[in-house]
Design a protein around this motif. Structure first.
Motif, PDB file in Angstrom:
ATOM      1  N   LEU A  66       0.828  -1.171  -0.004  1.00  0.00           N
ATOM      2  CA  LEU A  66      -0.025   0.061   0.133  1.00  0.00           C
ATOM      3  C   LEU A  66       0.979   1.272   0.047  1.00  0.00           C
ATOM      4  CD1 LEU A  66      -2.519  -1.089   2.647  1.00  0.00           C
ATOM      5  CD2 LEU A  66      -2.933  -1.196   0.237  1.00  0.00           C
ATOM      6  N   SER A  67       0.534   2.270  -0.893  1.00  0.00           N
ATOM      7  CA  SER A  67       1.279   3.541  -0.706  1.00  0.00           C
ATOM      8  C   SER A  67       0.008   4.507  -0.799  1.00  0.00           C
ATOM      9  CB  SER A  67       2.183   3.624  -2.398  1.00  0.00           C
ATOM     10  OG  SER A  67       2.512   4.855  -2.056  1.00  0.00           O
ATOM     11  N   HIS A  68      -0.079   5.131   0.331  1.00  0.00           N
ATOM     12  CA  HIS A  68      -1.121   6.388   0.581  1.00  0.00           C
ATOM     13  C   HIS A  68      -0.637   7.234   1.599  1.00  0.00           C
ATOM     14  CE1 HIS A  68      -4.943   8.104   1.523  1.00  0.00           C
ATOM     15  NE2 HIS A  68      -5.282   7.855   0.309  1.00  0.00           N
ATOM     16  N   PRO A  69      -0.918   8.718   1.429  1.00  0.00           N
ATOM     17  CA  PRO A  69      -0.372   9.430   2.533  1.00  0.00           C
ATOM     18  C   PRO A  69      -1.189   9.223   3.833  1.00  0.00           C
ATOM     19  CG  PRO A  69      -1.711  10.615   0.566  1.00  0.00           C
ATOM     20  CD  PRO A  69      -1.519   9.197   0.271  1.00  0.00           C
ATOM     21  N   ASN A  70      -2.254   8.492   3.908  1.00  0.00           N
ATOM     22  CA  ASN A  70      -2.680   8.270   5.153  1.00  0.00           C
ATOM     23  C   ASN A  70      -2.574   6.720   5.507  1.00  0.00           C
ATOM     24  OD1 ASN A  70      -4.956  10.195   3.633  1.00  0.00           O
ATOM     25  ND2 ASN A  70      -4.343  10.837   5.416  1.00  0.00           N
ATOM     26  N   ILE A  71      -1.604   6.096   5.144  1.00  0.00           N
ATOM     27  CA  ILE A  71      -1.199   4.858   5.686  1.00  0.00           C
ATOM     28  C   ILE A  71       0.300   4.731   5.599  1.00  0.00           C
ATOM     29  CG2 ILE A  71      -1.159   2.293   5.275  1.00  0.00           C
ATOM     30  CD1 ILE A  71      -3.710   2.877   3.289  1.00  0.00           C
ATOM     31  N   VAL A  72       0.484   4.353   7.047  1.00  0.00           N
ATOM     32  CA  VAL A  72       2.042   4.298   7.149  1.00  0.00           C
ATOM     33  C   VAL A  72       2.839   3.160   5.967  1.00  0.00           C
ATOM     34  CG1 VAL A  72       2.072   4.926   9.572  1.00  0.00           C
ATOM     35  CG2 VAL A  72       2.087   2.579   8.853  1.00  0.00           C
ATOM     36  N   THR A  73       3.872   3.530   5.646  1.00  0.00           N
ATOM     37  CA  THR A  73       4.772   2.858   4.812  1.00  0.00           C
ATOM     38  C   THR A  73       5.486   1.674   5.720  1.00  0.00           C
ATOM     39  OG1 THR A  73       5.190   4.519   3.507  1.00  0.00           O
ATOM     40  CG2 THR A  73       6.800   2.800   3.243  1.00  0.00           C
ATOM     41  N   VAL A  74       5.282   0.581   5.150  1.00  0.00           N
ATOM     42  CA  VAL A  74       6.234  -0.663   5.547  1.00  0.00           C
ATOM     43  C   VAL A  74       7.513  -0.811   4.963  1.00  0.00           C
ATOM     44  CG1 VAL A  74       6.324  -3.357   5.950  1.00  0.00           C
ATOM     45  CG2 VAL A  74       3.956  -2.081   6.402  1.00  0.00           C
ATOM     46  N   HIS A  75       8.504  -0.802   5.975  1.00  0.00           N
ATOM     47  CA  HIS A  75       9.941  -0.872   5.349  1.00  0.00           C
ATOM     48  C   HIS A  75      10.541  -2.280   5.332  1.00  0.00           C
ATOM     49  CE1 HIS A  75       9.969   3.533   5.103  1.00  0.00           C
ATOM     50  NE2 HIS A  75       9.925   3.537   6.802  1.00  0.00           N
ATOM     51  N   ASP A  76      10.231  -3.176   6.298  1.00  0.00           N
ATOM     52  CA  ASP A  76      10.794  -4.346   6.588  1.00  0.00           C
ATOM     53  C   ASP A  76      10.048  -5.341   7.351  1.00  0.00           C
ATOM     54  OD1 ASP A  76      12.983  -6.239   6.371  1.00  0.00           O
ATOM     55  OD2 ASP A  76      14.363  -5.031   7.864  1.00  0.00           O
ATOM     56  N   PHE A  77      10.482  -6.621   7.306  1.00  0.00           N
ATOM     57  CA  PHE A  77       9.792  -7.872   7.993  1.00  0.00           C
ATOM     58  C   PHE A  77      10.848  -8.568   8.626  1.00  0.00           C
ATOM     59  CE2 PHE A  77       8.033 -11.776   8.599  1.00  0.00           C
ATOM     60  CZ  PHE A  77       7.216 -11.550   9.391  1.00  0.00           C
ATOM     61  N   GLY A  78      10.850  -9.025   9.863  1.00  0.00           N
ATOM     62  CA  GLY A  78      11.914  -9.714   9.977  1.00  0.00           C
ATOM     63  C   GLY A  78      11.637 -10.778  11.438  1.00  0.00           C
ATOM     64  N   ILE A  79      12.478 -11.684  11.503  1.00  0.00           N
ATOM     65  CA  ILE A  79      12.568 -12.387  12.999  1.00  0.00           C
ATOM     66  C   ILE A  79      13.886 -12.276  13.426  1.00  0.00           C
ATOM     67  CG2 ILE A  79      12.276 -14.672  13.879  1.00  0.00           C
ATOM     68  CD1 ILE A  79      10.633 -15.501  11.165  1.00  0.00           C
ATOM     69  N   ASP A  80      13.980 -11.913  14.760  1.00  0.00           N
ATOM     70  CA  ASP A  80      15.083 -11.889  15.626  1.00  0.00           C
ATOM     71  C   ASP A  80      15.163 -12.611  16.993  1.00  0.00           C
ATOM     72  OD1 ASP A  80      17.273 -10.582  17.475  1.00  0.00           O
ATOM     73  OD2 ASP A  80      18.077  -9.841  15.532  1.00  0.00           O
ATOM     74  N   SER A  81      15.813 -13.701  17.118  1.00  0.00           N
ATOM     75  CA  SER A  81      15.604 -14.105  18.575  1.00  0.00           C
ATOM     76  C   SER A  81      14.337 -14.643  18.915  1.00  0.00           C
ATOM     77  CB  SER A  81      16.503 -13.408  19.761  1.00  0.00           C
ATOM     78  OG  SER A  81      17.554 -13.258  19.461  1.00  0.00           O
ATOM     79  N   ASP A  82      13.493 -15.160  17.883  1.00  0.00           N
ATOM     80  CA  ASP A  82      12.356 -15.799  18.089  1.00  0.00           C
ATOM     81  C   ASP A  82      11.198 -14.458  18.114  1.00  0.00           C
ATOM     82  OD1 ASP A  82      12.739 -18.352  17.528  1.00  0.00           O
ATOM     83  OD2 ASP A  82      13.036 -18.761  19.851  1.00  0.00           O
ATOM     84  N   ARG A  83      11.679 -13.310  17.918  1.00  0.00           N
ATOM     85  CA  ARG A  83      10.732 -12.105  17.837  1.00  0.00           C
ATOM     86  C   ARG A  83      10.458 -11.738  16.394  1.00  0.00           C
ATOM     87  NH1 ARG A  83      14.983  -9.575  21.087  1.00  0.00           N
ATOM     88  NH2 ARG A  83      14.564  -9.896  23.020  1.00  0.00           N
TER      89      ARG A  83
END
Length: 128
Positions: A66-83
């Protein structure tokens, strides 16, 4: 989260911004791009559940498209130490809840622009 956390040797968690049913959102600093971001970390009790892990990943993928001025941009997704975490654009400011607690009820003239912005983002996401 008492001790400082560094996710994926990149995101230095600095402080809590808010929470929801499945996750907690923190302000963090992206050491590689040298900018403040928001990091949504899935709660520990959900992280071990494969269904919740999949739901969280699906949320990240859907939002990233999604790219819209009223929606935050997602930069990354990940897993670190089961988080499991989603890295998003950080939008400084206050929440509507905090605004209402401080000022009380908004007038129609004050509330209408906020509702229009929210509906514009929701409408865009629905159409996408």
């Amino acid at each position: 989260m008492a001790e400082p956390i560094l996710l994926n040797d990149r995101y230095k968690v600095e402080g809590r911004l808010g929470s929801g049913g499945m996750a907690v959102v923190y302000r963090a600093y992206d050491l590689k791009l040298e900018r403040t971001v928001a990091v949504k970390i899935l709660r520990e009790d959900y992280s071990s559940d494969p269904a919740f892990r999949d739901r969280f990943h699906q949320e990240a993928k859907a939002a990233a498209n999604l790219s819209h001025p009223n929606i935050v941009t997602v930069h990354d997704f990940g897993i670190d130490s089961d988080r499991l975490f989603i890295v998003m654009e950080h939008v400084p400011g206050t929440t509507l809840q905090a605004l209402l607690q401080t000022r009380g009820r908004l007038t129609t003239e004050e509330a209408l622009p906020l509702l229009q912005q929210a509906c514009a983002g929701i409408g865009y996401a629905h159409r996408a």
